[in-house]
Scaffold this motif. Structure first.
Motif, PDB file in Angstrom:
ATOM      1  N   LEU A  97       0.866  -1.100  -0.041  1.00 36.17           N
ATOM      2  CA  LEU A  97       0.055  -0.028   0.021  1.00 36.17           C
ATOM      3  C   LEU A  97       0.874   1.327  -0.136  1.00 36.17           C
ATOM      4  O   LEU A  97       0.525   2.248  -0.696  1.00 36.17           O
ATOM      5  CB  LEU A  97      -1.020   0.058   1.200  1.00 36.17           C
ATOM      6  CG  LEU A  97      -2.014  -0.887   1.045  1.00 36.17           C
ATOM      7  CD1 LEU A  97      -2.709  -1.213   2.598  1.00 36.17           C
ATOM      8  CD2 LEU A  97      -2.977  -0.722   0.043  1.00 36.17           C
ATOM      9  N   TYR A  98       1.898   1.382   0.782  1.00 34.64           N
ATOM     10  CA  TYR A  98       2.843   2.428   0.974  1.00 34.64           C
ATOM     11  C   TYR A  98       3.546   2.617  -0.482  1.00 34.64           C
ATOM     12  O   TYR A  98       3.670   3.594  -0.982  1.00 34.64           O
ATOM     13  CB  TYR A  98       3.906   2.205   1.961  1.00 34.64           C
ATOM     14  CG  TYR A  98       4.615   3.478   2.124  1.00 34.64           C
ATOM     15  CD1 TYR A  98       4.222   4.629   2.822  1.00 34.64           C
ATOM     16  CD2 TYR A  98       6.023   3.327   1.700  1.00 34.64           C
ATOM     17  CE1 TYR A  98       5.155   5.605   3.004  1.00 34.64           C
ATOM     18  CE2 TYR A  98       6.915   4.556   1.404  1.00 34.64           C
ATOM     19  CZ  TYR A  98       6.386   5.644   2.235  1.00 34.64           C
ATOM     20  OH  TYR A  98       7.078   6.570   2.587  1.00 34.64           O
ATOM     21  N   THR A  99       4.008   1.356  -1.164  1.00 34.36           N
ATOM     22  CA  THR A  99       4.991   1.756  -2.334  1.00 34.36           C
ATOM     23  C   THR A  99       4.086   2.225  -3.620  1.00 34.36           C
ATOM     24  O   THR A  99       4.347   3.029  -4.333  1.00 34.36           O
ATOM     25  CB  THR A  99       5.618   0.565  -2.607  1.00 34.36           C
ATOM     26  OG1 THR A  99       4.791  -0.557  -2.746  1.00 34.36           O
ATOM     27  CG2 THR A  99       6.892   0.251  -1.669  1.00 34.36           C
TER      28      THR A  99
ATOM     29  N   ASP B 151      -2.341  10.735   2.112  1.00 29.17           N
ATOM     30  CA  ASP B 151      -2.650  10.788   0.716  1.00 29.17           C
ATOM     31  C   ASP B 151      -1.723   9.437  -0.150  1.00 29.17           C
ATOM     32  O   ASP B 151      -2.528   8.966  -0.984  1.00 29.17           O
ATOM     33  CB  ASP B 151      -1.804  12.100   0.200  1.00 29.17           C
ATOM     34  CG  ASP B 151      -2.659  13.376   0.437  1.00 29.17           C
ATOM     35  OD1 ASP B 151      -3.709  13.367   0.833  1.00 29.17           O
ATOM     36  OD2 ASP B 151      -1.865  14.233   0.705  1.00 29.17           O
ATOM     37  N   ILE B 152      -0.988   9.037   0.323  1.00 30.43           N
ATOM     38  CA  ILE B 152      -0.288   7.882   0.089  1.00 30.43           C
ATOM     39  C   ILE B 152      -1.101   6.652  -0.032  1.00 30.43           C
ATOM     40  O   ILE B 152      -1.282   5.984  -1.007  1.00 30.43           O
ATOM     41  CB  ILE B 152       0.971   7.547   0.676  1.00 30.43           C
ATOM     42  CG1 ILE B 152       2.198   8.536   0.581  1.00 30.43           C
ATOM     43  CG2 ILE B 152       1.671   6.258   0.325  1.00 30.43           C
ATOM     44  CD1 ILE B 152       3.441   8.385   1.101  1.00 30.43           C
ATOM     45  N   PHE B 153      -1.611   6.388   1.163  1.00 26.95           N
ATOM     46  CA  PHE B 153      -2.608   5.421   1.360  1.00 26.95           C
ATOM     47  C   PHE B 153      -4.010   5.705   0.586  1.00 26.95           C
ATOM     48  O   PHE B 153      -4.633   4.574   0.041  1.00 26.95           O
ATOM     49  CB  PHE B 153      -3.117   4.980   2.916  1.00 26.95           C
ATOM     50  CG  PHE B 153      -2.110   3.990   3.548  1.00 26.95           C
ATOM     51  CD1 PHE B 153      -2.529   2.899   3.920  1.00 26.95           C
ATOM     52  CD2 PHE B 153      -0.910   4.589   4.036  1.00 26.95           C
ATOM     53  CE1 PHE B 153      -1.492   2.067   4.513  1.00 26.95           C
ATOM     54  CE2 PHE B 153       0.079   3.742   4.625  1.00 26.95           C
ATOM     55  CZ  PHE B 153      -0.120   2.577   5.004  1.00 26.95           C
ATOM     56  N   SER B 154      -4.220   6.900   0.323  1.00 28.44           N
ATOM     57  CA  SER B 154      -5.541   7.092  -0.506  1.00 28.44           C
ATOM     58  C   SER B 154      -5.192   6.704  -1.882  1.00 28.44           C
ATOM     59  O   SER B 154      -6.246   6.172  -2.660  1.00 28.44           O
ATOM     60  CB  SER B 154      -5.853   8.490  -0.344  1.00 28.44           C
ATOM     61  OG  SER B 154      -6.081   8.874   0.930  1.00 28.44           O
ATOM     62  N   ALA B 155      -3.994   6.770  -2.238  1.00 29.15           N
ATOM     63  CA  ALA B 155      -3.766   6.582  -3.938  1.00 29.15           C
ATOM     64  C   ALA B 155      -3.121   5.065  -4.102  1.00 29.15           C
ATOM     65  O   ALA B 155      -2.754   4.936  -5.193  1.00 29.15           O
ATOM     66  CB  ALA B 155      -2.443   7.582  -4.481  1.00 29.15           C
TER      67      ALA B 155
END
Length: 649
Positions: free
Chosen positions: A402-404, A418-422
């Motif tokens: 999820l992070y990468t 925002d990272i987890f949202s995308a």
């Protein structure tokens, strides 16, 4: 909460999905693609118009009286979707569609709008009456296909399998295929760790900690809170990991399924770092944009404020108003601490506590354990880490994925939310399940607990144990495709148009969202339809966006949260919900028994949240008073009317 809702977004939350149909009558280079076989009274639909390759073409849709319903232009070689069209009377048919200079006459059948509710209601009623969900789902799918096939029984039978069931297995874009593979892979991993002694090792290791029914339930609840990043991963990991422990403590399978189901989606919907929240934020953004466009001419300042509002900030403000998810988590905790239950759940717990069976005699378990095949061989060392390490691997790989993937989409400077949202949740679930299987097999081989053939046999047995649940899941998705084709969600959403009281909006939205999720079996599709509708409607009725104290901001926040809460509530009540099916599967519980025992709890918690939360805050009750008051009411109900079960153990 089916993630098949992603397909709905391609059409748009303001537009009902185009009805599925056979090939269109050819118009040479210009044609109408997929014309509807059935039109429902006041249920909006769209048409897709295609132009020839040589030049742009004007198009026009007229009713039988010649009134223009929609018109526009389609570029050369392109396809355009018409605005939503809604017919108020059968006399409006046939439709005449003109593309360039060529006219096509469409003569679909006519049906009342309420017919869109019949297929899911038939499936739900039959499942509850017969206590058998597969045939009930088939019946619902066939009745819906009957309407969509122009009430031709033979055509409906063929469309049921080739248009609605089989495509669900190949639905790659909306993640359904990934969910099936993830579930099967995780089932295979559970088979391996059961055969190598890891599952029994966990039971042995926790014997000193989970020494009572209360501690076993609390441990399951805490595990549900810990895996907050995705509801699917939560359900399957917690159910499969905790089942041997709850079985030893004689906690009923129905209770385990309830704890798993009532923690998975609520915690994923509340915690800002999850696959759910990214999806919710996107829908809130769309709703604010639509509301801003509607307010641009009459109130430019309001429109600018809505465009400037952070969707994430809006979501964070709505968290205290997510009454059902918050109260559901609290009620699970209360029933665990007090060892008290109500209604059918108390019967199930007393049966298990008396040693009369972890599940009802004659129950059709959603997942079979194949005990003979998955029992470790005599003399196999029972090491808890042979189960814990593969499960932890799944969690870490999914979180890392999820992070990468989110970082690659959002950019290196993006914040964690925002990272987890995308992020791409479906690919990461697949990576995690594969990694868990490989680690489980590797541990078995390195310690010489299993041979390669034994490990593969255990994996296959674990996969086989998931097959009934996969059948139910695919059929539930298929029924969802039928309700999408019939416009069930659009019909229910249209009922909001008759409600004009601003203070009643949150309560009405909660009930309608719950009804939609109950009928369609998907919370994600419910949110996709409702949020872009509810936000502009609430603003138009006087709800402001001043989240720091602007006019009626509480009503708008409560309305947004009511969509999210209502979607989860309806999902928990529905036997055709994918997450409900997966909870039964992970807990090896009869699916209908899970629904029957969870339904009274969901109705109780939803009703208290509706009265004290949605209605109370809309009429001025502070949220910091509403939430504790609701918890107190639930505690009193459980204390007064709940039956203790620990004494019978």
């Amino acid at each position: 909460m089916v993630r098949g809702a992603l397909a709905w977004l391609l059409v748009g939350a303001w537009t009902a999905p185009t009805f599925l149909a056979g090939p269109a009558t050819p118009l040479g280079a210009q044609e109408v693609l997929e014309p509807p076989h059935v039109i429902l009274h006041r249920v909006p639909f769209t048409l897709r118009v295609q132009a020839g390759p040589d030049a742009a073409a004007p198009w026009e849709v007229r009713d039988a009286a010649g009134t223009v319903l929609a018109r526009g232009t389609v570029d050369a070689g392109a396809t355009v979707e018409t605005p939503r069209i809604r017919l108020d009377a059968r006399s409006s048919l046939p439709l005449r569609v003109t593309v360039a200079a060529t006219e096509q006459v469409l003569q679909p059948r006519w049906a009342p709008g309420w017919f869109s509710l019949i297929p899911p209601l038939v499936a739900i009623v039959l499942a509850l009456l017969l206590r058998e969900v597969v045939s009930a789902l088939f019946a619902g799918i066939w009745i819906g296909a009957l309407a969509l096939a122009g009430f031709d029984p033979l055509r409906a039978t063929w469309r049921m399998i080739d248009t609605y069931i089989v495509p669900q297995l190949g639905a790659v874009d909306d993640g359904k295929t990934a969910i099936v593979v993830f579930s099967l892979m995780l089932g295979g991993m559970v088979g391996v760790i059961a055969k190598n002694g890891g599952t029994r090792g966990i039971v042995v290791a926790l014997e000193g900690l989970a020494t009572s029914v209360r501690r076993g339930k609390l441990a399951t609840w805490l595990a549900g809170l810990a895996i907050f990043f995705d509801d699917y991963a939560n359900t399957l990991l917690v159910g499969n990991t905790m089942r041997p422990i709850t079985d030893r403590l004689r906690i009923s399978r129905e209770k385990l399924a309830y704890i798993v189901d009532s923690t998975a989606a609520p915690v994923a919907a509340i915690v800002p770092i999850s696959t759910w929240v990214g999806y919710e934020i996107g829908l809130i953004r769309d709703g604010l944009a639509i509301a801003a466009e509607q307010q641009r001419a009459t109130d430019p300042q309001m429109a600018a404020e809505m465009l400037a509002a952070s969707p994430l900030g809006v979501f964070l403000h709505t968290i205290p108003y997510l009454f059902y998810p918050i109260l559901a988590l609290c009620f699970v905790l209360m029933t665990s601490l007090l060892n008290r239950d109500l209604g059918p759940m108390a019967d199930a717990e007393l049966r298990a506590a008396r040693g009369e069976g972890l599940h009802r005699p004659g129950a059709m378990l959603a997942a079979e354990s194949h005990e003979g095949l998955l029992e470790p061989a005599d003399g196999t060392p029972l090491r808890w880490w042979n189960a814990a390490i593969p499960v932890l691997t799944v969690v870490l790989v999914v979180l890392g994925g999820l992070y990468t993937t989110g970082r690659a989409s959002a950019g290196p400077d993006a914040g964690l939310r925002d990272i987890f949202s995308a992020a791409d949740p479906f690919s990461t679930l697949l990576w995690g399940s594969l990694a868990g299987v490989l680690v489980a097999i590797l541990l078995s081989l390195v310690q010489r607990l299993l041979t390669v053939s034994q490990a593969v046999e255990a994996w296959v047995s674990g996969v086989r144990s998931m097959m009934l649940a996969m059948v139910i899941l695919v059929l539930a998705w298929s029924l969802g495709a039928v309700t999408e084709g019939l416009g069930t969600a659009s019909y229910l959403a249209g009922l909001l148009e008759n409600s004009l009281s601003l203070n009643l909006i949150p309560a009405l939205v909660f009930v309608l969202s719950g009804a939609m999720a109950f009928a369609t079996g998907t919370s994600w599709a419910t949110m996709a339809v409702m949020l872009p509708l509810v936000i502009p409607l609430t603003v138009a009725l006087g709800g402001g966006v001043g989240f720091d104290g602007g006019s009626h901001h509480t009503v708008l926040l409560s309305a947004i949260s009511s969509v999210l809460a209502g979607a989860i509530w309806g999902d928990h009540c529905s036997p055709i919900s994918d997450t409900t099916v997966m909870s039964s599967m992970a807990s090896a519980c009869d699916h209908v028994d899970h629904v029957r025992t969870q339904l009274p709890y969901a109705l109780l918690v939803g009703g208290v949240g509706l009265v004290l939360g949605d209605l109370g805050t809309a009429y001025g009750l502070p949220v910091w008073v509403a939430l504790p008051a609701a918890v107190g009411v639930l505690f009193a109900v459980l204390r007064i009317f709940g039956r203790p079960v620990a004494q019978a153990a």
